[in-house]
Every structure is written in structure tokens, then in C-alpha cells.
Motif scaffolding. Structure first.
Motif, short mmCIF file in Angstrom:
data_model
loop_
_atom_site.label_atom_id
_atom_site.label_comp_id
_atom_site.label_asym_id
_atom_site.label_seq_id
_atom_site.Cartn_x
_atom_site.Cartn_y
_atom_site.Cartn_z
N ASN A 120 -16.80 -2.80 -5.49
CA ASN A 120 -15.65 -3.42 -6.15
C ASN A 120 -14.78 -2.38 -6.85
OD1 ASN A 120 -16.33 -5.98 -5.30
ND2 ASN A 120 -17.38 -6.53 -7.20
N THR A 121 -15.41 -1.38 -7.46
CA THR A 121 -14.66 -0.33 -8.13
C THR A 121 -13.86 0.48 -7.12
OG1 THR A 121 -16.45 -0.19 -9.75
CG2 THR A 121 -14.84 1.59 -9.76
N SER A 122 -14.48 0.81 -5.98
CA SER A 122 -13.78 1.53 -4.92
C SER A 122 -12.60 0.73 -4.40
CB SER A 122 -14.75 1.84 -3.77
OG SER A 122 -15.83 2.61 -4.20
N LEU A 123 -12.81 -0.57 -4.24
CA LEU A 123 -11.76 -1.45 -3.74
C LEU A 123 -10.56 -1.44 -4.67
CD1 LEU A 123 -10.83 -3.68 -1.74
CD2 LEU A 123 -11.99 -5.32 -3.25
N VAL A 124 -10.80 -1.59 -5.97
CA VAL A 124 -9.70 -1.61 -6.95
C VAL A 124 -8.99 -0.27 -6.98
CG1 VAL A 124 -9.15 -1.82 -9.39
CG2 VAL A 124 -10.74 -3.44 -8.34
N ALA A 125 -9.76 0.83 -6.95
CA ALA A 125 -9.15 2.16 -6.97
C ALA A 125 -8.23 2.37 -5.78
CB ALA A 125 -10.23 3.23 -7.00
N ALA A 126 -8.68 1.95 -4.59
CA ALA A 126 -7.87 2.11 -3.38
C ALA A 126 -6.62 1.23 -3.45
CB ALA A 126 -8.69 1.76 -2.15
N ALA A 127 -6.75 0.01 -3.99
CA ALA A 127 -5.61 -0.89 -4.09
C ALA A 127 -4.57 -0.36 -5.07
CB ALA A 127 -6.08 -2.28 -4.52
N VAL A 128 -5.01 0.19 -6.20
CA VAL A 128 -4.08 0.75 -7.17
C VAL A 128 -3.39 1.98 -6.59
CG1 VAL A 128 -3.90 1.88 -9.43
CG2 VAL A 128 -5.29 -0.19 -9.17
N LEU A 129 -4.13 2.80 -5.85
CA LEU A 129 -3.52 3.94 -5.17
C LEU A 129 -2.42 3.46 -4.22
CD1 LEU A 129 -3.32 6.91 -4.28
CD2 LEU A 129 -5.23 6.47 -2.71
N ARG A 130 -2.71 2.42 -3.45
CA ARG A 130 -1.71 1.88 -2.52
C ARG A 130 -0.48 1.39 -3.29
NH1 ARG A 130 -2.24 -0.62 2.76
NH2 ARG A 130 -4.52 -0.48 2.53
N GLY A 131 -0.71 0.70 -4.39
CA GLY A 131 0.42 0.22 -5.16
C GLY A 131 1.24 1.34 -5.77
N SER A 132 0.58 2.45 -6.13
CA SER A 132 1.26 3.53 -6.85
C SER A 132 2.39 4.15 -6.05
CB SER A 132 0.25 4.61 -7.26
OG SER A 132 -0.17 5.38 -6.13
N TYR A 133 2.20 4.33 -4.74
CA TYR A 133 3.28 4.98 -3.99
C TYR A 133 4.34 4.00 -3.52
CZ TYR A 133 0.02 4.00 -0.07
OH TYR A 133 -0.86 3.42 0.83
N HIS A 134 4.26 2.76 -4.01
CA HIS A 134 5.33 1.79 -3.82
C HIS A 134 6.04 1.46 -5.14
CE1 HIS A 134 2.91 1.05 -0.13
NE2 HIS A 134 4.08 0.80 0.41
N LEU A 135 5.72 2.20 -6.20
CA LEU A 135 6.34 1.96 -7.49
C LEU A 135 7.86 2.15 -7.47
CD1 LEU A 135 3.81 3.56 -10.00
CD2 LEU A 135 4.69 1.22 -10.13
N TYR A 136 8.35 2.98 -6.57
CA TYR A 136 9.79 3.21 -6.49
C TYR A 136 10.55 1.92 -6.19
CZ TYR A 136 9.39 2.91 -1.40
OH TYR A 136 9.16 2.46 -0.12
N GLN A 137 9.86 0.91 -5.64
CA GLN A 137 10.49 -0.37 -5.34
C GLN A 137 10.59 -1.27 -6.57
OE1 GLN A 137 8.34 -2.20 -2.11
NE2 GLN A 137 8.53 -0.41 -0.79
N GLY A 138 9.81 -0.97 -7.61
CA GLY A 138 9.78 -1.80 -8.80
C GLY A 138 8.40 -2.39 -9.03
N PHE A 139 8.28 -3.22 -10.06
CA PHE A 139 6.99 -3.81 -10.40
C PHE A 139 6.49 -4.77 -9.33
CE2 PHE A 139 9.06 -2.78 -14.47
CZ PHE A 139 8.13 -1.87 -14.95
N GLY A 140 7.41 -5.48 -8.69
CA GLY A 140 7.02 -6.38 -7.61
C GLY A 140 6.41 -5.62 -6.45
N GLY A 141 7.01 -4.48 -6.09
CA GLY A 141 6.46 -3.67 -5.01
C GLY A 141 5.07 -3.17 -5.33
N PHE A 142 4.86 -2.78 -6.59
CA PHE A 142 3.53 -2.31 -7.00
C PHE A 142 2.51 -3.44 -6.92
CE2 PHE A 142 0.42 -2.01 -10.48
CZ PHE A 142 -0.24 -0.84 -10.10
N ILE A 143 2.82 -4.58 -7.52
CA ILE A 143 1.86 -5.69 -7.55
C ILE A 143 1.58 -6.21 -6.15
CG2 ILE A 143 1.48 -8.06 -8.35
CD1 ILE A 143 3.19 -7.31 -10.82
N GLY A 144 2.62 -6.39 -5.36
CA GLY A 144 2.44 -6.90 -4.00
C GLY A 144 1.55 -6.00 -3.16
N ASN A 145 1.71 -4.69 -3.31
CA ASN A 145 0.90 -3.77 -2.52
C ASN A 145 -0.51 -3.62 -3.07
OD1 ASN A 145 2.37 -2.26 -0.16
ND2 ASN A 145 3.90 -2.62 -1.74
N VAL A 146 -0.69 -3.83 -4.36
CA VAL A 146 -2.06 -3.87 -4.90
C VAL A 146 -2.81 -5.07 -4.30
CG1 VAL A 146 -3.44 -4.32 -6.97
CG2 VAL A 146 -1.61 -2.63 -7.04
N VAL A 147 -2.14 -6.22 -4.24
CA VAL A 147 -2.77 -7.40 -3.64
C VAL A 147 -3.08 -7.14 -2.17
CG1 VAL A 147 -2.41 -9.82 -3.01
CG2 VAL A 147 -1.70 -8.99 -5.27
#
Length: 254
Positions: free
Chosen positions: A183-210
Motif C-alpha cells: 500500500n505504501t508503494s502504491l501511494v508513493a507511485a501514485a503521488v509521483l505520477r500526480g507530481s509531474y502533472h502539477l503544471y495542469q493545476g490541482f485537478g491534474g494532480f488529483i486526477g492523476n493520483v487517482v
């Protein structure tokens, strides 16, 4: 079963992770954070700003095509680097689900995952944009050209390959070997994925974390990486090519 690292190996592989993501998607995440901060400091609201993903990179048509193809080559190399490092460590590509043993089920899985993520994803993006949590994302601002659709499809495939191989196949495998919980690995990978979409805004970050949570869990349970790559490619092809074709013809697209 992939064996965990012993104590003498841990430091070296921790350094490997740091180096790999310092030159690939981790660096992209830091750059995205800087771009988001810059957008937030602008007095114009986020949803009145725009950001483009596939943009012209040269003034002359054929040079622009070459530049686009070089970007695809970079993405292919990033994914290849992750596979190579796993292989050098004794992990075959079939161990992370990149063999050809289940072509049919993998293809069906790609379509199902794309539908599961894509339809709610479009709705979530439009809601986030209207609420002022996201910039207006333009998947492509490439000029109309004979090669535009081909370049956009290749870009979609390149993004899917690099992200799913590095963020799921490589990253989660290495975290497993370092003794991280699933579960920890899963969350870390999801947050990493969201991080490089931050340029799109908070929605881009949250959507890609999901999206990262869903994709990562599917891989953890099935150990098949091809469906993730296929689904991601389908999503990006629809977004990139569809936007290029519809831009200026429908009123609801930002």
C-alpha cells in the motif's frame, strides 16, 4: 517471486532510484511544481490560464516533425532505462508483465481500463476547471500538417510506455525489493505520477493520483503491465488527436 535486497545492496539501489528519477519523471515533477507556483502567483485565475502539452518546437515543418520524434525517442529511452536496470538486476521483463503470453486478455484489459479512467476523468477535469482548480489544458497546439496525427499518436504511446514502465513496473518493483509495504508503494507511485502533472493545476494532480492508485493496484494484483500501457496510450491518443481535430469546432472545449 522477486527477492528483497540484503542490507549491503540497499544503499546502492536507493541511489539508483534517486538518479533515475532525477533525470526522468522526478525532475519533471519538480519542474511542474515550479510551473504551478508560477501560475498561482499570476493574478489571473487558474481557469483563465492555459497550458499546452504537445506544442510546436521549430518554425520549419520538417524540423518540427524531427523535434517531435526526438521527444518520442527520449520517452522510449526512459522506459528502456527502467527495463534495463531491472534486467541487470536479474529481473526479466516477464516478471513485470511485459511478455506476450496473454495478448487477447491484455488488449481487452486496456480497453476496459481506458473506459474506467477516461470517462470519469473528462468529467472531473471539466468540473475542476470550472471551479478554478485547474488551468485550461490544451493537449495539442500543433499546426495542421500531414504528419500531425502520426506524431500525436507516437507521443501518446511514448508517454504511456515511459510512465507505466518507470512509475509502475520499475518503481514499485524496486520499492518491494527495498522492503516497502504494497500500500505504501502504491501511494508513493501514485503521488509521483500526480507530481509531474502539477503544471495542469490541482485537478491534474488529483486526477492523476487517482489514476495511479487504480493502475498500480491493477498491476499489483495481475502482474500485467501491458494493459496499463495500452490503456494509457488509448487515453492519450483520444485526448491528443481528438482535441486537435475538435479544437475550434466545439464550444465546451477550453
Amino acid at each position: 517471486m522477486i527477492a528483497p535486497f540484503d542490507e549491503s545492496q540497499r544503499r546502492g539501489y536507493q541511489l539508483e532510484l534517486l538518479l533515475v528519477f532525477s533525470i526522468t519523471l522526478g525532475l519533471s515533477g519538480l519542474r511542474s511544481l515550479v510551473r504551478l507556483l508560477d501560475s498561482l502567483l499570476d493574478p489571473v485565475p487558474l481557469n483563465q490560464q492555459s497550458v499546452a502539452i504537445n506544442v510546436p518546437q521549430a518554425r520549419f515543418d520538417l524540423l518540427d516533425l524531427l523535434a517531435q520524434l526526438l521527444g518520442v525517442l527520449q520517452l522510449a529511452a526512459w522506459g528502456g532505462l527502467g527495463l534495463y536496470l531491472l534486467w541487470r538486476g536479474g529481473i526479466a521483463v516477464r516478471a513485470i508483465g511485459l511478455d506476450r503470453a496473454r495478448i487477447g486478455p491484455d488488449a481487452l484489459g486496456s480497453v476496459g481500463l481506458a473506459a474506467l479512467i477516461g470517462i470519469p476523468g473528462v468529467v472531473f477535469y471539466l468540473v475542476a476547471w470550472n471551479l478554478g482548480l485547474n488551468l485550461a489544458v490544451q493537449p495539442s497546439t500543433l499546426d495542421e500538417s500531414w504528419w500531425r496525427s502520426v506524431a500525436l499518436v507516437l507521443s501518446a504511446v511514448g508517454n504511456a510506455w515511459a510512465e507505466e514502465v518507470l512509475v509502475v513496473g520499475y518503481f514499485i518493483t524496486r520499492l518491494r525489493q527495498l522492503g516497502w509495504r504494497e500500500n505504501t508503494s502504491l501511494v508513493a507511485a501514485a503521488v509521483l505520477r500526480g507530481s509531474y502533472h502539477l503544471y495542469q493545476g490541482f485537478g491534474g494532480f488529483i486526477g492523476n493520483v487517482v489514476m495511479g492508485l487504480v493502475f498500480g493496484r491493477v498491476w499489483q494484483r495481475t502482474n500485467r503491465l501491458w494493459p496499463l500501457i495500452g490503456a494509457h496510450a488509448l487515453l492519450d491518443v483520444v485526448a491528443f488527436v481528438g482535441y486537435a481535430l475538435l479544437r475550434g469546432h466545439v464550444s465546451w472545449l477550453p
